[in-house]
Enzyme design. Sequence first.
Site, mmCIF file in Angstrom:
data_model
loop_
_atom_site.group_PDB
_atom_site.id
_atom_site.type_symbol
_atom_site.label_atom_id
_atom_site.label_comp_id
_atom_site.label_asym_id
_atom_site.label_seq_id
_atom_site.Cartn_x
_atom_site.Cartn_y
_atom_site.Cartn_z
ATOM 1 N N TRP A 133 3.961 -5.739 -5.160
ATOM 2 C CA TRP A 133 4.958 -6.780 -5.348
ATOM 3 C C TRP A 133 5.399 -7.447 -4.052
ATOM 4 O O TRP A 133 6.045 -8.484 -4.074
ATOM 5 C CB TRP A 133 6.203 -6.185 -6.020
ATOM 6 C CG TRP A 133 6.630 -4.872 -5.431
ATOM 7 C CD1 TRP A 133 6.383 -3.628 -5.935
ATOM 8 C CD2 TRP A 133 7.353 -4.657 -4.205
ATOM 9 N NE1 TRP A 133 6.904 -2.663 -5.101
ATOM 10 C CE2 TRP A 133 7.496 -3.272 -4.028
ATOM 11 C CE3 TRP A 133 7.881 -5.511 -3.234
ATOM 12 C CZ2 TRP A 133 8.154 -2.705 -2.939
ATOM 13 C CZ3 TRP A 133 8.529 -4.967 -2.133
ATOM 14 C CH2 TRP A 133 8.654 -3.575 -1.998
ATOM 15 N N GLU A 231 -6.279 -0.768 0.563
ATOM 16 C CA GLU A 231 -5.318 -0.998 1.643
ATOM 17 C C GLU A 231 -4.037 -0.316 1.235
ATOM 18 O O GLU A 231 -3.368 -0.741 0.298
ATOM 19 C CB GLU A 231 -5.113 -2.505 1.866
ATOM 20 C CG GLU A 231 -4.426 -2.816 3.191
ATOM 21 C CD GLU A 231 -2.950 -3.086 3.037
ATOM 22 O OE1 GLU A 231 -2.155 -2.112 3.179
ATOM 23 O OE2 GLU A 231 -2.576 -4.227 2.772
ATOM 24 N N LEU A 232 -3.702 0.788 1.938
ATOM 25 C CA LEU A 232 -2.694 1.714 1.431
ATOM 26 C C LEU A 232 -1.455 1.845 2.310
ATOM 27 O O LEU A 232 -0.778 2.850 2.275
ATOM 28 C CB LEU A 232 -3.341 3.090 1.230
ATOM 29 C CG LEU A 232 -4.601 3.092 0.362
ATOM 30 C CD1 LEU A 232 -5.155 4.506 0.235
ATOM 31 C CD2 LEU A 232 -4.326 2.501 -1.014
ATOM 32 N N CYS A 265 3.359 -3.715 4.756
ATOM 33 C CA CYS A 265 2.506 -2.630 5.240
ATOM 34 C C CYS A 265 2.243 -2.759 6.734
ATOM 35 O O CYS A 265 2.112 -1.758 7.430
ATOM 36 C CB CYS A 265 1.180 -2.621 4.483
ATOM 37 S SG CYS A 265 1.351 -2.321 2.714
#
Length: 457
Positions: A133, A231-232, A265
Amino acid sequence: MPIATINPATGETLKTFDALTSEQIEAAIGRGHERWLTYRRTTFAERAGWMRAAAELLDAEKDDIARTMTAEMGKTLASAAAEAAKCAKGMRFYAENAAHFLADEPVDAAAVGASKAYGSYQSLGVVLAVMPWNFPLWQVVRFAAPALMAGNVGLLKHASNVPQSALYLEDLFVRAGFPSGCFQTLLIGSKQVEQVLRDPRVAAATLTGSEPAGRSVAAICGDEVKKTVMELGGSDAFVVMPSADLEKAASVAVTARVQNNGQSCIAAKRFIVHTDAFAEFSRLFVEKMKALKVGDPMDPATNVGPLATEQGRTDVEELVDEAVKSGATVLCGGSRAEGPGWFYPPTVITDITTEMRIYLEEVFGPVASLYRVDDLDAALSVANATSFGLGSNAWTTDPDEQARFAVELEAGNVFINGMTTSYPELPFGGIKRSGYGRELSAHGIREFCNLKSVWVG
């Protein structure tokens, strides 16, 4: 989690949506697969025309969709409009460059005993994108633009709190002229993702999100032997050495930490400062963090809006409170104000030890961890003492130090004397538990292609 637009500035539920049934999911996958069988034969010129049309529509509508993004997840209105503009730029980038990126690669035919031999990039088919989100449009477009230009079709499982942004994207591509079924939004919950992944007509998946979500999707795709890109997240280091321009470094540090209300991130999260620069940098940094205005994200004067979810704020609070109870020092912020909405103040904490959760865990909110180190080796040691490896920043004018940071910082992205960000022209992705694979640039469009060797006798 319900599929709903809940205004994080007020906690008010604005609109709710029903999740698709298993039968509806099955039908959507079928539409996507049937469309791919014909869409893959379209030309780069045709796809580029549709992609440019999507960019034009997005530019014209960026103020309206910005308000939707702000209402759904709380980013400031200015940052939402900038995100829409960035998406249009990314679309144009792939419209202009896809044919070049995916051109056949000839090899020495004589060396392999052929009259002609080459590598050919060809689409895989239906690709599922599981998206977060925090950047409701950009996270999707940086997948969708290259995937569609490569001849794939997309299915989007967006986060449950940004359904209107998700539906807008499907509508945008349809209005731009892409054939029906090329890009579909699936309003589904996380438990319905496995049905999509295990369908044999779905060729691959990409996910941006949490480590647990990545593990789940990667495990299912591993069992099905399907390609994935992950992609964490990250806990990016922001290293400041004595030769740095401390005024500029501190100003950028504030933006790097509170961008998107601290929910990025690649936001800088751990500020690692040489002892010779520590006093002045920390003074400037705290002063600038205190000066930020927290409030209604629709107000142009607001610098920091609310966190996107109530649970997200709770997670941030728990990490800060645990650190303080264990001896950390709060230099500013550190406790939320009473009132509606999921707000948390810009916060700087220091005196952090390795026993604290905040030392290792990602803080997804406007909280900066400040560390003092004695030399370059210590800075690298602290910077790399994390399971994440997405982005990093180093501030120094010393060429030898710059060279060491470029090589020795363990991350997929290293920015020296500038803030980590994503550009269509640069490959983007991480190492370690920040994931694998790359988005953007030529590398991103090739991730979901079959590099087929063609040999002609």
